[in-house]
Write a protein that holds these residues in place. Sequence first.
Motif, mmCIF file in Angstrom:
data_model
loop_
_atom_site.group_PDB
_atom_site.id
_atom_site.type_symbol
_atom_site.label_atom_id
_atom_site.label_comp_id
_atom_site.label_asym_id
_atom_site.label_seq_id
_atom_site.Cartn_x
_atom_site.Cartn_y
_atom_site.Cartn_z
ATOM 1 N N VAL A 150 0.871 -1.184 0.000
ATOM 2 C CA VAL A 150 0.000 0.000 0.000
ATOM 3 C C VAL A 150 0.909 1.234 0.000
ATOM 4 C CG1 VAL A 150 -1.922 -1.114 1.198
ATOM 5 C CG2 VAL A 150 -0.130 0.037 2.530
ATOM 6 N N ASN A 151 0.360 2.367 -0.391
ATOM 7 C CA ASN A 151 1.165 3.596 -0.430
ATOM 8 C C ASN A 151 0.743 4.540 0.692
ATOM 9 O OD1 ASN A 151 2.761 2.935 -2.715
ATOM 10 N ND2 ASN A 151 0.996 3.391 -4.040
ATOM 11 N N ASN A 152 0.911 4.092 1.919
ATOM 12 C CA ASN A 152 0.571 4.948 3.055
ATOM 13 C C ASN A 152 1.581 6.081 3.247
ATOM 14 O OD1 ASN A 152 -1.620 3.344 3.555
ATOM 15 N ND2 ASN A 152 -0.623 2.126 5.157
ATOM 16 N N PHE A 153 2.810 5.828 2.815
ATOM 17 C CA PHE A 153 3.879 6.819 3.006
ATOM 18 C C PHE A 153 4.730 6.914 1.746
ATOM 19 C CE2 PHE A 153 2.965 5.072 7.176
ATOM 20 C CZ PHE A 153 2.906 6.186 7.987
ATOM 21 N N LYS A 154 5.370 8.056 1.617
ATOM 22 C CA LYS A 154 6.455 8.188 0.649
ATOM 23 C C LYS A 154 7.754 8.280 1.447
ATOM 24 C CE LYS A 154 8.437 11.045 -3.009
ATOM 25 N NZ LYS A 154 8.862 9.878 -3.781
ATOM 26 N N LEU A 155 8.678 7.400 1.174
ATOM 27 C CA LEU A 155 9.972 7.403 1.872
ATOM 28 C C LEU A 155 10.992 8.150 1.027
ATOM 29 C CD1 LEU A 155 11.744 6.430 4.231
ATOM 30 C CD2 LEU A 155 12.191 4.345 2.928
ATOM 31 N N LYS A 156 11.616 9.137 1.624
ATOM 32 C CA LYS A 156 12.627 9.940 0.930
ATOM 33 C C LYS A 156 13.948 9.812 1.689
ATOM 34 C CE LYS A 156 13.451 14.572 -0.939
ATOM 35 N NZ LYS A 156 12.957 15.975 -1.001
ATOM 36 N N LEU A 157 14.972 9.324 1.011
ATOM 37 C CA LEU A 157 16.287 9.126 1.626
ATOM 38 C C LEU A 157 17.295 10.065 0.963
ATOM 39 C CD1 LEU A 157 16.333 5.215 1.746
ATOM 40 C CD2 LEU A 157 15.604 6.798 3.535
ATOM 41 N N THR B 66 6.963 12.523 10.399
ATOM 42 C CA THR B 66 6.562 12.571 8.994
ATOM 43 C C THR B 66 5.852 13.897 8.731
ATOM 44 O OG1 THR B 66 4.449 11.498 9.459
ATOM 45 C CG2 THR B 66 6.292 10.074 8.855
ATOM 46 N N LYS B 67 5.803 14.283 7.463
ATOM 47 C CA LYS B 67 5.120 15.523 7.080
ATOM 48 C C LYS B 67 4.368 15.267 5.780
ATOM 49 C CE LYS B 67 5.834 20.455 6.295
ATOM 50 N NZ LYS B 67 6.838 21.558 6.176
ATOM 51 N N ASP B 68 3.062 15.404 5.848
ATOM 52 C CA ASP B 68 2.210 15.189 4.681
ATOM 53 C C ASP B 68 2.437 13.815 4.056
ATOM 54 O OD1 ASP B 68 1.247 17.802 4.989
ATOM 55 O OD2 ASP B 68 2.863 18.629 3.754
ATOM 56 N N GLY B 69 2.591 12.811 4.925
ATOM 57 C CA GLY B 69 2.769 11.449 4.435
ATOM 58 C C GLY B 69 4.157 11.143 3.916
ATOM 59 N N ILE B 70 5.071 12.091 4.078
ATOM 60 C CA ILE B 70 6.451 11.888 3.613
ATOM 61 C C ILE B 70 7.360 11.673 4.822
ATOM 62 C CG2 ILE B 70 8.424 12.898 2.393
ATOM 63 C CD1 ILE B 70 6.419 14.530 0.742
ATOM 64 N N ARG C 271 25.403 4.773 -1.047
ATOM 65 C CA ARG C 271 24.108 4.120 -1.306
ATOM 66 C C ARG C 271 23.270 4.133 -0.039
ATOM 67 N NH1 ARG C 271 23.198 -1.364 -4.943
ATOM 68 N NH2 ARG C 271 21.105 -0.810 -5.658
ATOM 69 N N PHE C 272 21.973 4.408 -0.225
ATOM 70 C CA PHE C 272 21.074 4.536 0.923
ATOM 71 C C PHE C 272 19.727 3.960 0.487
ATOM 72 C CE2 PHE C 272 19.492 7.893 4.254
ATOM 73 C CZ PHE C 272 19.229 6.868 5.139
ATOM 74 N N CYS C 273 19.415 2.753 0.989
ATOM 75 C CA CYS C 273 18.172 2.065 0.621
ATOM 76 C C CYS C 273 17.284 1.950 1.860
ATOM 77 C CB CYS C 273 18.442 0.661 0.079
ATOM 78 S SG CYS C 273 19.622 0.595 -1.276
ATOM 79 N N GLY C 274 15.961 1.877 1.617
ATOM 80 C CA GLY C 274 15.074 1.722 2.757
ATOM 81 C C GLY C 274 13.645 1.422 2.344
ATOM 82 N N VAL C 275 12.838 1.033 3.334
ATOM 83 C CA VAL C 275 11.425 0.726 3.098
ATOM 84 C C VAL C 275 10.668 0.873 4.419
ATOM 85 C CG1 VAL C 275 11.617 -1.748 3.588
ATOM 86 C CG2 VAL C 275 9.862 -0.940 1.987
ATOM 87 N N ILE C 276 9.391 1.155 4.319
ATOM 88 C CA ILE C 276 8.511 1.208 5.504
ATOM 89 C C ILE C 276 7.613 -0.027 5.494
ATOM 90 C CG2 ILE C 276 6.662 2.473 6.670
ATOM 91 C CD1 ILE C 276 7.803 5.040 5.440
ATOM 92 N N ILE C 277 7.527 -0.715 6.626
ATOM 93 C CA ILE C 277 6.671 -1.904 6.758
ATOM 94 C C ILE C 277 5.740 -1.688 7.953
ATOM 95 C CG2 ILE C 277 6.607 -4.408 7.088
ATOM 96 C CD1 ILE C 277 9.412 -4.553 5.958
ATOM 97 N N GLN C 278 4.448 -1.976 7.764
ATOM 98 C CA GLN C 278 3.465 -1.830 8.842
ATOM 99 C C GLN C 278 2.840 -3.174 9.187
ATOM 100 O OE1 GLN C 278 1.168 1.566 7.052
ATOM 101 N NE2 GLN C 278 1.543 2.515 9.049
ATOM 102 N N ILE D 288 3.919 -3.778 2.996
ATOM 103 C CA ILE D 288 4.901 -2.761 2.611
ATOM 104 C C ILE D 288 4.123 -1.470 2.425
ATOM 105 C CG2 ILE D 288 6.505 -2.020 0.808
ATOM 106 C CD1 ILE D 288 7.194 -4.922 0.326
ATOM 107 N N ALA D 289 4.469 -0.452 3.221
ATOM 108 C CA ALA D 289 3.648 0.760 3.290
ATOM 109 C C ALA D 289 4.275 1.950 2.576
ATOM 110 C CB ALA D 289 3.380 1.111 4.759
ATOM 111 N N SER D 290 5.335 1.709 1.786
ATOM 112 C CA SER D 290 5.977 2.816 1.064
ATOM 113 C C SER D 290 6.674 2.273 -0.171
ATOM 114 C CB SER D 290 6.996 3.522 1.952
ATOM 115 O OG SER D 290 8.180 2.740 2.063
ATOM 116 N N ASN D 291 7.205 3.201 -0.927
ATOM 117 C CA ASN D 291 8.116 2.816 -1.996
ATOM 118 C C ASN D 291 9.369 2.185 -1.397
ATOM 119 O OD1 ASN D 291 8.437 5.555 -0.956
ATOM 120 N ND2 ASN D 291 10.244 5.655 -2.257
ATOM 121 N N ILE D 292 10.015 1.287 -2.159
ATOM 122 C CA ILE D 292 11.341 0.802 -1.755
ATOM 123 C C ILE D 292 12.352 1.782 -2.351
ATOM 124 C CG2 ILE D 292 13.026 -1.068 -1.922
ATOM 125 C CD1 ILE D 292 10.704 -3.029 -2.058
#
Length: 839
Positions: free
Chosen positions: A225-232, A300-304, A242-249, A420-424
């Motif tokens: 789902v796209n509950n969040f946008k992850l910005k690294l 977070t701010k505005d889902g980001i 390199r900086f990788c990440g993901v949000i999991i709920q 998975i609650a965000s982009n990888i």
Amino acid sequence: MKVSLNYIKKYLNFKLPEINQIADKVGTQLGALETDPIYLGDIYKDIYIIKVISAQPISGSDHLSFCKIDDGGVLKKLDNLRDKMGYIDVVCGAPNVIDNCLAIYIPPGTVVPSSYNKEKFVIESKVIMGHNSHGMLASAMELNLGSDHSGIVILNQKITPGTKLIDYLDLDDYIFDIENKMFTHRPDCFGLIGVSREISGIFDQAFKSPIWYLNTELNPKIKKVNNFKLKLNIEDGNLINRFCGVIIQNIKIKPSPIKIQSYLSRMGIRPINNIVDITNLVMLETGQPLHAYDLNKLKTKDGILELSAKLASKNQKINLINNKEIKLTENDLIIENNQHPVALAGIMGGLDSEIDNQTTGIVIESANFDMFLVRKSSMNHGIFSDSLTRFNKGQSPFQCLMALIRAINLIYEDDPGVIIASNIEDNNQIKKEYKLRGTVSNIIHVSYHKINQILGSDLSKSTIQKLLTNVQFEVSSQGDNLSIKPPYWRTDILIDEDIAEEVGRLLGYHQIKIKSVIKEIKPANKNQFLEFKDKIREILKIAGSNEVLTHSFVSKKLIDAANQDASLAYQIANSISPELEHYRLSLSPSLVSSIYKNIRAGNDCFSLFELGVAHNHEFQNDFEQETKILCFSYSSKNELDGAAFYKSKHFLNYLILELGINQLKFKVLAEFINEVDKELDQIIKPFNEIRSALIFNKDDQCIGVIGEYKDNFLNAFKAPQYSSGFELLLDRLYQTEKNNEYQILSKYPSIKKDITIPVSSSTTYDHLRLNLDNFFYEIIDSDIDLKISPLSIFKKEEGSPVKNISFSLEFNSKIRTLKEELIKEYFEKFTKLSGYDLI
């Protein structure tokens, strides 16, 4: 680094030989072992999984339960202890023991695993509060499978009572403890896959990486789902590439399955919870550290949700998960959220974002940090971790995303309800030159003949190809030449010799026949500077001085006592002692600090010298630059005739005479202190400006200082007042013109004359001596050698405006006998030219 042989076997497609052969191969061709392999079967062979039939509270106790356990009848030695139903009585104090649960049982006569390497604790049958207790039900801590001691291990799977724990948890296992330093240049071997690959190679078997290691495919069943946008964000691609990440709920925090806990524990990692254990397991498998943050503790701010990998700002602080608060420096890499540090990058996470039992969402990070910077931060703050152990070896950034995907899939396997609650996110800033690793641009071209020449072997081309392809090198051949592409994780393979070393190691150096070297032997050219230093040593030893070797590291107290500026000295982070926290600025403080020890040892009058180096970052651009110094010190417990200055001058005169240096000039330090350059600026600080002199060579280059020390400097080290010394810049002394040609002694007698010259009290000896040199060398004939030596300085009374300075002059010629009349003529010319009166 601890390695489980059973875990290694998961990645091998061949049967391993006996354990002794494995240990021998690993020890000689992979890495030295800290100890012999440890067999876990000896520890767990008599421990069983049982079913608790009933657990009844014991009257009069607030925590004990009387249990009936079913072992399936497999423990025949306990048959005489069974009740009518065939069950065994055990008293248990754990709060979580309940009817019909599966637990782990340690029978009487068995050593508790947690005590195995300490004072062994053997379980016995006993009576507790009127109830027989034959053995115990064990916690994870007692089994040495975890740190939880709050209750017994409860197993949720369907397991037949009487199953041996050794079979259920795969504990028929050997643990290899390989020295970390053996893998300093091999970051891939800090992962089990890397070790498995190498074991395949040394047994001449082709290794095949597991499917998940070769791709970055998510399990298609995982809900997204796209509950969040992850910005690294990456501040500097040179430091974080390199900086990788993901949000999991939908995360549920719980203990890991006992099998995972068991593998982590036996390889030196403390189990914590299902999420942290999975990140640690992936780190053990791949060598790539991961970190998980509690989503609800981040802003977070505005889902980001934004995380930034950057250098810390001045005066920032962070509380780490080890409950230590540190003040960050501008050289520390951090992970920041909403301008707040949440991790000391590559080393340890922050307490404020730590996962706990209330965590329902997580952010997993997989990144690659500059190995030198994380090591520097670790040493600066005194913080070490398993993550740091791997990052400071230089992990490859190419496996960051793969390790992240592996962790996501394992979390799903543990709990299929997660989403998975965000982009990888994958912020990839791998440097161009690093991208060449594992590409056609990094191919090494070498003939197999050259490899054999380097090794002294006689291997066929096909044998060399097989040895390398076994460990996943790509090798092609054309004629005698091999084109070899190292895999991306082999950052240590760069040149032909690296390939040869790899071939020799995989083959086993013991299999290469020893051959005598057939090569023309030519003597190496002598290092003239080292010869020069050795000559100085010999001269001063013959003169009666003693060489010492003192610490290059000194305390700030010693620098301050020498009147030097401690801010100019390189400071050592994490020094082993406050007495050894700075590099010295000169050698005199170290040498003079040795005087008192020698006087206490019964030496009343002696001289010491040292050839060493000093560092001063005011004029040195790089720590590798250093000032090479000869330092000398003379000291007497009792006052001697004449000033202490002349004792050191006597040694210096002998030294320059033996070195073949013709002329040195001496200028009073107080009068010429402005002529001192930066290299000498801190060296002169311990010397008394009035009773010391700068030393110049014939080219008017200052090469050092000689004189008596300041009183406060001597007092600080309890050195006698009758002390003096000199410090010379060795590079400048070495470059000073020398005349080492043999001088033929004259067969004609010399004429000696002593003269006394009355001069003003303000006239220095050096000034008068220089005038004598200049006037006489202008007067005397070219075939005459003149030697001038000081005799005395006399003042009739204190405050007198006049003093007498006496010299001894010796005239000699190699071609004639000199006559008194000629010498008299010279003195008459001298008085006429100089205006001095002679007595």
